[in-house]
Design a protein around this motif. Structure first.
Motif, PDB file in Angstrom:
ATOM      1  N   ILE A 140       0.833  -1.204   0.000  1.00 22.16           N
ATOM      2  CA  ILE A 140       0.000   0.000   0.000  1.00 22.16           C
ATOM      3  C   ILE A 140       0.869   1.255   0.000  1.00 22.16           C
ATOM      4  O   ILE A 140       0.592   2.208  -0.731  1.00 22.16           O
ATOM      5  N   MET A 141       1.935   1.254   0.792  1.00 25.27           N
ATOM      6  CA  MET A 141       2.842   2.410   0.829  1.00 25.27           C
ATOM      7  C   MET A 141       3.439   2.658  -0.554  1.00 25.27           C
ATOM      8  O   MET A 141       3.508   3.799  -1.012  1.00 25.27           O
ATOM      9  N   GLU A 142       3.853   1.589  -1.211  1.00 23.33           N
ATOM     10  CA  GLU A 142       4.454   1.714  -2.543  1.00 23.33           C
ATOM     11  C   GLU A 142       3.427   2.182  -3.572  1.00 23.33           C
ATOM     12  O   GLU A 142       3.693   3.096  -4.355  1.00 23.33           O
ATOM     13  N   ALA A 143       2.251   1.598  -3.554  1.00 15.19           N
ATOM     14  CA  ALA A 143       1.230   1.920  -4.550  1.00 15.19           C
ATOM     15  C   ALA A 143       0.656   3.319  -4.369  1.00 15.19           C
ATOM     16  O   ALA A 143       0.389   4.020  -5.341  1.00 15.19           O
ATOM     17  N   GLU A 144       0.463   3.722  -3.118  1.00 17.29           N
ATOM     18  CA  GLU A 144      -0.204   4.992  -2.861  1.00 17.29           C
ATOM     19  C   GLU A 144       0.748   6.094  -2.421  1.00 17.29           C
ATOM     20  O   GLU A 144       0.319   7.238  -2.240  1.00 17.29           O
ATOM     21  N   ALA A 150      -0.488   5.679   7.576  1.00 11.60           N
ATOM     22  CA  ALA A 150      -1.643   5.810   6.701  1.00 11.60           C
ATOM     23  C   ALA A 150      -1.982   4.456   6.045  1.00 11.60           C
ATOM     24  O   ALA A 150      -3.147   4.106   5.925  1.00 11.60           O
ATOM     25  N   ALA A 151      -0.950   3.723   5.671  1.00 13.80           N
ATOM     26  CA  ALA A 151      -1.171   2.395   5.059  1.00 13.80           C
ATOM     27  C   ALA A 151      -1.785   1.435   6.067  1.00 13.80           C
ATOM     28  O   ALA A 151      -2.656   0.636   5.714  1.00 13.80           O
ATOM     29  N   GLU A 152      -1.362   1.509   7.297  1.00 15.51           N
ATOM     30  CA  GLU A 152      -1.923   0.643   8.335  1.00 15.51           C
ATOM     31  C   GLU A 152      -3.389   0.964   8.586  1.00 15.51           C
ATOM     32  O   GLU A 152      -4.207   0.068   8.813  1.00 15.51           O
TER      33      GLU A 152
END
Length: 153
Positions: A140-144, A150-152
């Motif tokens: 999620i961190m990489e994609a967004e 925030a990813a958590e």
């Protein structure tokens, strides 16, 4: 080969969408995900943005309650106030899913396709993709491009 459908449900960030795309490419069959909203919009004449907004709201829990009601082909006509209701928006997506599944082999990711198609005669393989939290957070961190916190969330 005989008609068949693969549905992939997944946890957010688990890689289910990537797996679905790879599987469809390997099997040389159509892949459907978010474009189902555009197809439902084309079918109904309802603005695609309404499908997207309803999709985001319904992901909380209502979508799954609606999906468990079997789609029986009933659609609310445009002259009724409930035409753009969440139930009718879902019904149009369900109709598109059933129509595409009847056309030939394909892969569906999300959109409750496993529930929508559970009463069909088409051979169905339902897959659920999950991953541990650290893996999902990293994806999620990489994609967004967001923070770990925030990813958590």
């Amino acid at each position: 080969m005989k008609n068949y459908v693969i549905t992939i449900a997944r946890g957010y960030g688990s890689g289910g969408r990537t797996i679905g795309q790879m599987l469809a490419k390997e099997l040389n069959i159509p892949y459907y995900d978010r474009e189902l909203m555009r197809l439902a919009s084309d079918e109904s004449g309802i603005n695609e943005e309404l499908f997207a907004k309803a999709d985001e709201k319904l992901k909380q829990s209502l979508l799954f309650k609606i999906a468990r009601k079997e789609y029986n082909g009933e659609l609310i006509p445009p002259d009724r106030e409930e035409f753009v209701s969440n139930d009718n928006l879902f019904a149009y997506q369900a109709k598109v899913i059933k129509d595409l599944a009847a056309e030939g082999p394909c892969v569906f990711v999300g959109r409750c396709a496993d529930f929508v198609l559970k009463q069909t005669d088409t051979p169905l393989l339902n897959v659920f993709v999950r991953a541990d939290l650290p893996f999902r957070v990293a994806r999620i961190m990489e994609a967004e491009g967001c923070t770990e916190r925030a990813a958590e969330d």
